[in-house]
Design an enzyme around this catalytic site. Structure first.
Site, mmCIF file in Angstrom:
data_model
loop_
_atom_site.group_PDB
_atom_site.id
_atom_site.type_symbol
_atom_site.label_atom_id
_atom_site.label_comp_id
_atom_site.label_asym_id
_atom_site.label_seq_id
_atom_site.Cartn_x
_atom_site.Cartn_y
_atom_site.Cartn_z
ATOM 1 N N ALA A 86 0.854 -1.198 0.000
ATOM 2 C CA ALA A 86 0.000 0.000 0.000
ATOM 3 C C ALA A 86 0.884 1.239 0.000
ATOM 4 O O ALA A 86 2.110 1.142 -0.121
ATOM 5 C CB ALA A 86 -0.896 -0.018 1.220
ATOM 6 N N ASN A 87 0.301 2.404 0.129
ATOM 7 C CA ASN A 87 1.080 3.640 0.274
ATOM 8 C C ASN A 87 0.404 4.519 1.315
ATOM 9 O O ASN A 87 -0.620 4.145 1.892
ATOM 10 C CB ASN A 87 1.256 4.328 -1.079
ATOM 11 N N ARG A 88 0.961 5.682 1.552
ATOM 12 C CA ARG A 88 0.518 6.485 2.698
ATOM 13 C C ARG A 88 -0.686 7.375 2.428
ATOM 14 O O ARG A 88 -1.100 8.136 3.286
ATOM 15 C CB ARG A 88 1.685 7.339 3.202
ATOM 16 N N SER A 89 -1.258 7.288 1.226
ATOM 17 C CA SER A 89 -2.395 8.166 0.922
ATOM 18 C C SER A 89 -3.584 7.858 1.842
ATOM 19 O O SER A 89 -3.961 6.702 2.022
ATOM 20 C CB SER A 89 -2.816 7.967 -0.536
#
Ligand code: CTP
Length: 398
Positions: free
Chosen positions: A210-213
């Site tokens: 995933a990513n931090r958005s």
């Protein structure tokens, strides 16, 4: 403050249900949003709550009966009818029946009967009462006549039971009111497609990259466009945020799913705002089962490129807005993306060092077109969303 409710004149009708404690909060939220609120209480509502409570919150006198010459009604029994909106919350079965059949024997039903503006009704009652076909018929009749019925919701009731009958929460009523006031806004002819959140790329049955958005920026754009009257579709990955009311929402996990959904929706839209943080890579092979560690010390994942959604959308009629998260040469890099992805507008963030916007309620962005780039001061994501919409409107008008 950026609210459709600011400076609006609103009548809040309160009827005799235990849920009228929630109307106190509703009155307070309306006042905090800058509305002028006139409260009308039925006699049984006054058995639950004193008019003084609403008087203190709204800083206005409260209407409790027809014949009080000092009340805001004065000598005119319909003087509150021509306000911007009427909310009846909580609405008992009795008041619902009276409104459905055109009764006007108290200041509230009289005001409702004479009003030409929107009327929002939030029923609250015991489950069996609510399910009674007479109540259902009355609610149906009100709906057919253009009244907006919100709820009731399922949950804990004063009777001690769990069932349908709880009054819709004040913040949700407020959100609907915002939508009602926004209906004729400057985006009312436009259909806006927004993506939000960070995509999740599966690597085995229980893990994903995933990513931090947080999705906050995309949700803010969707909400702001809705509040300006646009028909909004939101394509989002799972986030911790409440889905905005009145927005068609599609949930996706991966970049490939998002790509497919954007493609299938974009022909029906005028504007695409790609606020999602789309993973550029996905695992070439995701493991179907849960990857057991065994004695293995290293797990080599082979990644392959995901499609670039913005680049794949080739549609001359679609106004395309991209976002760019950059750590250096913000304007030059963002401009490169604008050109290569054939965008009309790009919104760039500086995410270097401490400047990260992830999960924050505020953002400091550059709004960049082919002609020029402008840095905006730090502001709430809601305000940023409205600035982006202002720019879209300005460019569409050309
Ligand atoms: N985007 C997209 N499809 C992708 C990756 C990104 O449509 N596979 C969109 C994003 O939603 C955003 C814009 O492209 O609106 C720019 O995203 P960003 O991650 O900043 O740029 P990239 O194009 O991925 O370039 P780089 O990672 O090299 O900075």
């Amino acid at each position: 403050m950026n609210s459709n409710i600011k400076n609006k004149n609103i009548v809040l009708g309160v009827t005799g249900s235990i849920a009228c404690y929630k109307s106190v909060m509703l009155a307070s939220l309306l006042v905090q949003q800058g509305a002028n609120v006139d409260v009308i209480m039925t006699p049984s509502a006054q058995k639950f709550i004193q008019p003084a409570t609403f008087r203190a919150i709204t800083r206005r006198d409260v209407v409790t009966d027809f014949f009080d010459a000092n009340s805001p009604l004065g000598l005119d029994h319909i003087s509150l009818a021509q306000k911007d909106a009427v909310i009846v919350a909580p609405a008992t079965a009795n008041t619902i029946a009276k409104m459905a059949h055109g009764f006007s024997d108290d200041p509230l039903t009289c005001t409702v009967l004479a009003t030409t503006g929107p009327v929002i009704i939030a029923p609250a009652m015991e489950t069996h009462m609510y399910q009674n076909f007479i109540v259902q018929e009355n609610i149906q009749k009100l709906k057919e006549n253009g009244f907006i019925i919100l709820g009731p919701e399922k949950g804990y009731l004063a009777s001690g039971d769990i069932g349908v009958g709880r009054m819709t929460e004040p913040d949700e009523i407020l959100e609907h009111l915002n939508v009602v006031f926004g209906e004729n806004g400057d985006f009312s002819r436009l259909r806006v497609l927004v993506t939000a959140g960070g995509t999740q790329e599966k690597i085995d049955a229980v893990r994903f990259l995933a990513n931090r958005s947080s999705g906050k920026m995309g949700y803010a754009v969707a909400t702001a466009a809705r509040d300006r009257g646009a028909k909004v579709t939101l394509i989002t990955t799972p986030t911790n945020l409440e889905v905005p009311k009145g927005v068609d929402t599609v949930f996706v996990d991966t970049a490939l799913d998002m790509c497919q959904e954007v493609k299938s929706h974009c022909a029906k839209n005028d504007v695409l705002v790609m606020a999602a943080a789309v993973a550029d890579w996905r695992a070439q092979k995701s493991v179907e089962h849960k990857m057991k560690k065994g004695k293995q010390q290293v797990w080599n994942l082979e990644m392959i490129r995901n499609p670039d959604i913005l680049t794949e959308i080739i549609n001359e009629d679609l106004f395309k807005v991209g976002f760019a998260a950059e750590t250096e040469d913000i304007i030059e890099n963002a401009l490169q993306k604008l050109i290569s992805k054939k965008l009309n507008l790009i919104v760039a963030n500086d995410i270097s060092g401490e400047n990260t916007t992830f999960n924050s309620d505020e953002n400091e962005v550059y709004i960049i077109t082919r002609e020029k780039g402008k840095k905006l001061p730090l502001m709430s994501k809601k305000d940023v969303a409205n600035k982006i919409l202002d720019k879209i409107k300005q460019l569409l008008a050309k």
